[in-house]
Motif scaffolding. Structure first.
Motif, PDB file in Angstrom:
ATOM      1  N   VAL A   1       0.876  -1.166   0.000  1.00 34.60           N
ATOM      2  CA  VAL A   1       0.000   0.000   0.000  1.00 34.60           C
ATOM      3  C   VAL A   1       0.913   1.215   0.000  1.00 34.60           C
ATOM      4  CG1 VAL A   1      -1.642   1.350   1.368  1.00 34.60           C
ATOM      5  CG2 VAL A   1      -1.916  -1.120   1.187  1.00 34.60           C
ATOM      6  N   MET A   2       0.682   2.150  -0.904  1.00 38.07           N
ATOM      7  CA  MET A   2       1.576   3.309  -0.967  1.00 38.07           C
ATOM      8  C   MET A   2       1.502   4.116   0.321  1.00 38.07           C
ATOM      9  SD  MET A   2      -0.244   6.024  -3.515  1.00 38.07           S
ATOM     10  CE  MET A   2      -2.017   6.256  -3.567  1.00 38.07           C
ATOM     11  N   ASP A   3       2.606   4.723   0.665  1.00 34.13           N
ATOM     12  CA  ASP A   3       2.730   5.463   1.917  1.00 34.13           C
ATOM     13  C   ASP A   3       2.155   6.873   1.747  1.00 34.13           C
ATOM     14  OD1 ASP A   3       3.348   6.390   4.396  1.00 34.13           O
ATOM     15  OD2 ASP A   3       5.527   6.378   4.132  1.00 34.13           O
ATOM     16  N   SER A   4       0.827   6.967   1.755  1.00 35.13           N
ATOM     17  CA  SER A   4       0.168   8.268   1.640  1.00 35.13           C
ATOM     18  C   SER A   4      -1.230   8.178   2.225  1.00 35.13           C
ATOM     19  CB  SER A   4       0.092   8.722   0.177  1.00 35.13           C
ATOM     20  OG  SER A   4      -0.654   9.922   0.067  1.00 35.13           O
ATOM     21  N   VAL A   5      -1.392   8.644   3.458  1.00 31.93           N
ATOM     22  CA  VAL A   5      -2.725   8.649   4.065  1.00 31.93           C
ATOM     23  C   VAL A   5      -3.680   9.501   3.245  1.00 31.93           C
ATOM     24  CG1 VAL A   5      -2.160  10.590   5.594  1.00 31.93           C
ATOM     25  CG2 VAL A   5      -4.002   9.027   6.209  1.00 31.93           C
ATOM     26  N   THR A   6      -3.170  10.556   2.626  1.00 35.45           N
ATOM     27  CA  THR A   6      -3.998  11.450   1.825  1.00 35.45           C
ATOM     28  C   THR A   6      -4.687  10.715   0.686  1.00 35.45           C
ATOM     29  OG1 THR A   6      -2.559  13.317   2.326  1.00 35.45           O
ATOM     30  CG2 THR A   6      -3.933  13.512   0.367  1.00 35.45           C
ATOM     31  N   ASP A   7      -3.993   9.753   0.083  1.00 33.15           N
ATOM     32  CA  ASP A   7      -4.510   9.073  -1.097  1.00 33.15           C
ATOM     33  C   ASP A   7      -5.097   7.705  -0.805  1.00 33.15           C
ATOM     34  OD1 ASP A   7      -3.752  11.037  -3.168  1.00 33.15           O
ATOM     35  OD2 ASP A   7      -1.727  10.582  -2.511  1.00 33.15           O
ATOM     36  N   VAL A   8      -4.742   7.103   0.315  1.00 30.93           N
ATOM     37  CA  VAL A   8      -5.231   5.767   0.617  1.00 30.93           C
ATOM     38  C   VAL A   8      -6.533   5.806   1.422  1.00 30.93           C
ATOM     39  CG1 VAL A   8      -4.741   3.638   1.897  1.00 30.93           C
ATOM     40  CG2 VAL A   8      -2.959   4.686   0.463  1.00 30.93           C
TER      41      VAL A   8
ATOM     42  N   ARG B   1      -2.430  10.366  12.703  1.00 26.48           N
ATOM     43  CA  ARG B   1      -2.194   9.449  13.823  1.00 26.48           C
ATOM     44  C   ARG B   1      -2.652   8.037  13.465  1.00 26.48           C
ATOM     45  NH1 ARG B   1      -3.948  14.085  16.758  1.00 26.48           N
ATOM     46  NH2 ARG B   1      -6.084  13.265  16.891  1.00 26.48           N
ATOM     47  N   LEU B   2      -3.791   7.952  12.792  1.00 24.68           N
ATOM     48  CA  LEU B   2      -4.286   6.654  12.323  1.00 24.68           C
ATOM     49  C   LEU B   2      -3.248   5.990  11.421  1.00 24.68           C
ATOM     50  CD1 LEU B   2      -7.827   6.080  10.725  1.00 24.68           C
ATOM     51  CD2 LEU B   2      -5.765   5.211   9.635  1.00 24.68           C
ATOM     52  N   TRP B   3      -2.700   6.766  10.505  1.00 23.31           N
ATOM     53  CA  TRP B   3      -1.736   6.219   9.545  1.00 23.31           C
ATOM     54  C   TRP B   3      -0.464   5.746  10.249  1.00 23.31           C
ATOM     55  CZ3 TRP B   3      -2.711   4.542   4.945  1.00 23.31           C
ATOM     56  CH2 TRP B   3      -1.672   4.293   4.050  1.00 23.31           C
ATOM     57  N   ALA B   4      -0.033   6.487  11.256  1.00 24.75           N
ATOM     58  CA  ALA B   4       1.162   6.084  12.003  1.00 24.75           C
ATOM     59  C   ALA B   4       0.925   4.741  12.703  1.00 24.75           C
ATOM     60  CB  ALA B   4       1.540   7.158  13.014  1.00 24.75           C
TER      61      ALA B   4
ATOM     62  N   PHE C   1      -1.195   2.433  11.719  1.00 27.80           N
ATOM     63  CA  PHE C   1      -1.255   1.421  10.668  1.00 27.80           C
ATOM     64  C   PHE C   1       0.145   1.004  10.234  1.00 27.80           C
ATOM     65  CE2 PHE C   1      -1.143   1.255   5.885  1.00 27.80           C
ATOM     66  CZ  PHE C   1      -1.433  -0.102   5.778  1.00 27.80           C
ATOM     67  N   LYS C   2       1.014   1.964   9.990  1.00 24.82           N
ATOM     68  CA  LYS C   2       2.371   1.636   9.558  1.00 24.82           C
ATOM     69  C   LYS C   2       3.115   0.838  10.629  1.00 24.82           C
ATOM     70  CE  LYS C   2       4.851   4.613   7.294  1.00 24.82           C
ATOM     71  NZ  LYS C   2       5.541   5.856   6.888  1.00 24.82           N
ATOM     72  N   ALA C   3       2.865   1.192  11.873  1.00 20.68           N
ATOM     73  CA  ALA C   3       3.529   0.481  12.975  1.00 20.68           C
ATOM     74  C   ALA C   3       2.893  -0.888  13.231  1.00 20.68           C
ATOM     75  CB  ALA C   3       3.485   1.312  14.255  1.00 20.68           C
ATOM     76  N   GLY C   4       1.683  -1.097  12.694  1.00 26.56           N
ATOM     77  CA  GLY C   4       1.006  -2.381  12.867  1.00 26.56           C
ATOM     78  C   GLY C   4       0.349  -2.548  14.211  1.00 26.56           C
ATOM     79  N   ARG C   5      -0.078  -1.408  14.789  1.00 28.36           N
ATOM     80  CA  ARG C   5      -0.741  -1.514  16.116  1.00 28.36           C
ATOM     81  C   ARG C   5      -1.755  -0.392  16.320  1.00 28.36           C
ATOM     82  NH1 ARG C   5       4.462   0.474  17.279  1.00 28.36           N
ATOM     83  NH2 ARG C   5       4.465   2.507  18.286  1.00 28.36           N
TER      84      ARG C   5
END
Length: 364
Positions: free
Chosen positions: A173-180, A355-358, A360-364
């Protein structure tokens, strides 16, 4: 005679003492792999203006650079929502002087009207390239590992049972909360612009459910490479990234076949804008470059190279046939009509999404 020679020497000497005039420089900040290098060379040859060209691979990187002020850039390429919209509201962009951009007349008025909602009167930017957010995948791997999964729906990636079956060939998944996040919310049947806490929790849960199956959450440039080499077989990303990766894969001859699919039921539509920072050191050169880019033959060269559509209709007959005829590059009118353009959210809502995206990336 001797006096005349001395006088002539005195008159000529100051001319040689004058310092050489510095070559003008245009400082451009654009997405990675987002222009035909030949276009840059042609502009430099025609104008004598040297281009210093820097790249980024996420809107967050661009906004961070500009928000600090004194970026030193004369031309930037933010997406209309949210980056361009925020920069317009903050007074961070210089109004364009249309008298310096006679090729403005080449722009598609219908497309420009779609971005006028965030830039009334189209005062601060023109459309450079545009596209959708969707799925890039290897169809043969999808059929082999998940033969019953739909290839034109985000179910292919966002349903955990499908992600689990496909994980062995690599998911991203591309690293962009704005687009995802707008795509995930739309898939859930919620508004892509939702600020409701329950909607955001649902979107976060959907992303965390597939997080264990993801091989990477890369930036745009890295994702193109991973698709092209076959390191990943399925990704949620920009349409043009997939089409670029497919072209690279064909050139490499490694047997990697890639396809792009805009999600049925409506895809996230975006526009990247040419804009001039308010404190640009050389706005005259920036205007000249914008006007140059809006020539049909120049825009055709860019679209042929990067495989993203542009907003200059007269360029389309000049685009390479394989690109011009590709419905993933130029979607049908019906598909375009069904696409949605997310809005710019209040700052508090953007922080909540970050914060949500962070997490998600951290997996928790």
């Amino acid at each position: 005679m001797r006096r005349l020679l001395i006088l002539a020497a005195l008159l000529i000497a100051p001319l040689f003492a004058l310092p050489a005039r510095a070559q003008p420089v245009l400082n451009v900040y654009n997405w990675t792999d987002y222009i035909d290098p030949g276009v840059i060379e042609r502009f430099q040859q025609e104008t004598g203006i040297r281009i210093r060209y820097d790249v980024y691979d996420s809107l967050e990187t661009l906004e961070g650079k500009l928000s600090a002020g004194r970026s030193g850039y004369d031309l930037v390429v933010p997406s209309s929502e949210p980056s361009f919209a925020r920069l317009v509201r903050a007074g961070a962009l210089r109004p364009l002087d249309r008298a310096l951009i006679p090729n403005w007349r080449n722009l598609d008025p219908a497309l420009m009207a779609r971005v006028a909602a965030v830039d009334p009167g189209n005062r601060h930017g023109v459309i450079y390239l545009w596209g959708t957010v969707g799925l890039g995948f290897q169809p043969d791997r999808m059929r082999a590992l998940a033969p019953d999964a739909p290839l034109d729906s985000l179910d292919l990636l966002l349903r955990p049972e499908n992600a689990a079956r496909l994980a062995r060939c690599g998911l991203a998944v591309m690293d962009s909360v704005t687009d995802v996040l707008p795509s995930v919310l739309h898939w859930l049947g919620r508004s892509p612009d939702s600020t409701d806490a329950a909607d955001l929790r649902a979107a976060e849960a959907a992303l965390l459910a597939i997080r264990p199956h993801l091989r990477a959450i890369p930036g745009s440039g890295a994702l193109v490479d991973m698709l092209a080499t076959g390191e990943i077989c399925l990704a949620l990303t920009y349409s043009g990234d997939v089409i670029q990766a497919a072209a690279r894969a064909r050139q490499a001859g490694r047997g990697v076949e890639l396809t792009y699919a805009a999600p049925r039921g409506g895809a996230h539509l975006w526009f990247d804008m040419l804009a001039i920072p308010a404190d640009a050191p050389n706005p005259e050169a920036a205007h000249a470059f914008i006007d140059f880019l809006l020539r049909p033959e120049v825009m055709a060269a860019i679209t042929s190279h990067v495989r993203y559509p542009n907003a200059v209709p007269a360029s389309r007959p000049l685009v390479a046939e394989a690109v011009r005829q590709d419905p993933n590059v130029y979607p049908a009118e019906a598909a375009l009509a069904g696409a949605y353009l997310p809005s710019t959210l209040p700052a508090a809502a953007e922080r909540a999404r970050s914060r949500l995206w962070a997490r998600f990336k951290a997996g928790r």
